[in-house]
Design a protein around this motif. Structure first.
Motif, PDB file in Angstrom:
ATOM      1  N   UNK A 135       0.761  -1.251  -0.064  1.00 36.23           N
ATOM      2  CA  UNK A 135       0.052   0.005   0.020  1.00 36.23           C
ATOM      3  C   UNK A 135       0.884   1.402  -0.026  1.00 36.23           C
ATOM      4  N   UNK A 136       2.106   1.112   0.586  1.00 35.96           N
ATOM      5  CA  UNK A 136       2.880   2.478   0.636  1.00 35.96           C
ATOM      6  C   UNK A 136       3.246   2.541  -0.681  1.00 35.96           C
ATOM      7  N   UNK A 137       3.840   1.491  -1.404  1.00 31.28           N
ATOM      8  CA  UNK A 137       4.227   1.657  -2.865  1.00 31.28           C
ATOM      9  C   UNK A 137       3.228   2.395  -3.686  1.00 31.28           C
ATOM     10  N   UNK A 138       1.920   1.927  -3.467  1.00 32.77           N
ATOM     11  CA  UNK A 138       1.080   2.671  -4.369  1.00 32.77           C
ATOM     12  C   UNK A 138       0.845   4.001  -4.056  1.00 32.77           C
ATOM     13  N   UNK A 139       0.743   4.334  -2.722  1.00 35.78           N
ATOM     14  CA  UNK A 139       0.472   5.678  -2.566  1.00 35.78           C
ATOM     15  C   UNK A 139       1.748   6.467  -2.767  1.00 35.78           C
ATOM     16  N   UNK A 140       2.893   6.201  -2.277  1.00 30.00           N
ATOM     17  CA  UNK A 140       4.037   7.237  -2.634  1.00 30.00           C
ATOM     18  C   UNK A 140       4.850   6.828  -3.854  1.00 30.00           C
ATOM     19  N   UNK A 141       4.155   5.640  -4.633  1.00 28.71           N
ATOM     20  CA  UNK A 141       4.901   5.282  -6.094  1.00 28.71           C
ATOM     21  C   UNK A 141       6.170   4.874  -5.985  1.00 28.71           C
ATOM     22  N   UNK A 142       6.715   4.353  -4.546  1.00 29.90           N
ATOM     23  CA  UNK A 142       8.060   3.849  -4.505  1.00 29.90           C
ATOM     24  C   UNK A 142       8.145   3.009  -3.329  1.00 29.90           C
ATOM     25  N   UNK A 143       9.090   2.275  -3.238  1.00 33.11           N
ATOM     26  CA  UNK A 143       9.309   1.289  -2.057  1.00 33.11           C
ATOM     27  C   UNK A 143       9.746   2.273  -0.732  1.00 33.11           C
ATOM     28  N   UNK A 144       9.498   1.974   0.255  1.00 35.23           N
ATOM     29  CA  UNK A 144       9.771   3.009   1.457  1.00 35.23           C
ATOM     30  C   UNK A 144      11.315   2.857   1.545  1.00 35.23           C
ATOM     31  N   UNK A 145      11.870   4.036   1.989  1.00 35.85           N
ATOM     32  CA  UNK A 145      13.510   4.176   2.123  1.00 35.85           C
ATOM     33  C   UNK A 145      14.070   3.362   3.172  1.00 35.85           C
ATOM     34  N   UNK A 146      13.193   3.117   4.331  1.00 35.33           N
ATOM     35  CA  UNK A 146      13.684   2.577   5.567  1.00 35.33           C
ATOM     36  C   UNK A 146      12.431   2.193   6.468  1.00 35.33           C
ATOM     37  N   UNK A 147      12.820   1.270   7.446  1.00 26.64           N
ATOM     38  CA  UNK A 147      11.715   0.898   8.275  1.00 26.64           C
ATOM     39  C   UNK A 147      10.881   2.010   9.022  1.00 26.64           C
ATOM     40  N   UNK A 148      11.924   2.977   9.331  1.00 26.50           N
ATOM     41  CA  UNK A 148      11.055   4.209  10.191  1.00 26.50           C
ATOM     42  C   UNK A 148      10.062   4.923   9.072  1.00 26.50           C
ATOM     43  N   UNK A 149      10.553   5.109   7.804  1.00 26.86           N
ATOM     44  CA  UNK A 149       9.563   5.790   7.094  1.00 26.86           C
ATOM     45  C   UNK A 149       8.360   4.629   6.844  1.00 26.86           C
ATOM     46  N   UNK A 150       8.331   3.306   6.807  1.00 26.83           N
ATOM     47  CA  UNK A 150       7.315   2.497   6.450  1.00 26.83           C
ATOM     48  C   UNK A 150       6.442   2.480   7.826  1.00 26.83           C
ATOM     49  N   UNK A 151       7.048   2.446   9.145  1.00 25.91           N
ATOM     50  CA  UNK A 151       6.293   2.526  10.364  1.00 25.91           C
ATOM     51  C   UNK A 151       5.696   3.860  10.632  1.00 25.91           C
ATOM     52  N   UNK A 152       6.428   4.983  10.045  1.00 32.05           N
ATOM     53  CA  UNK A 152       5.573   6.151  10.166  1.00 32.05           C
ATOM     54  C   UNK A 152       4.199   6.382   9.328  1.00 32.05           C
TER      55      UNK A 152
END
Length: 95
Positions: free
Chosen positions: A1-18
């Motif tokens: 879902x992050x990738x769909x919204x952001x258009x990319x993979x998360x840079x790190x775990x902190x970005x994903x958890x946020x």
């Protein structure tokens, strides 16, 4: 879902958890509201406090009746008029 919204993979775990924390919060919707306080003038309160039980009961009944009348007026006239004045597509009100 992050990738769909952001258009990319998360840079790190902190970005994903946020992102997960923000996405998990319930959506908030601001609504207009009213907070009304009905307090009799000090002389009425003093008479009620010093009166006999019978007179105090009559004062209390009159006060509750007054509050009922005020709420009815607000619902019937004041709020309906405010709603019509601010609504973008107001429907006709039955009065």
């Amino acid at each position: 879902m992050f990738a769909v919204e952001a258009g990319r993979a998360p840079l790190n775990e902190r970005e994903l958890s946020g992102w997960v924390a923000r996405a998990s919060r319930p959506s908030r919707k601001t609504v207009a509201g009213f907070d009304l306080t009905f307090t009799p003038v000090k002389s009425v309160s003093a008479v009620w406090a010093l009166a006999s039980r019978e007179v105090a009961a009559e004062i209390g009944a009159a006060y509750r009746s007054l509050i009922g009348d005020v709420i009815a007026y607000i619902e019937r006239d004041a709020l309906a008029d405010a709603w019509v004045a601010t609504a973008t597509a107001a429907a006709p009100l039955d009065r």
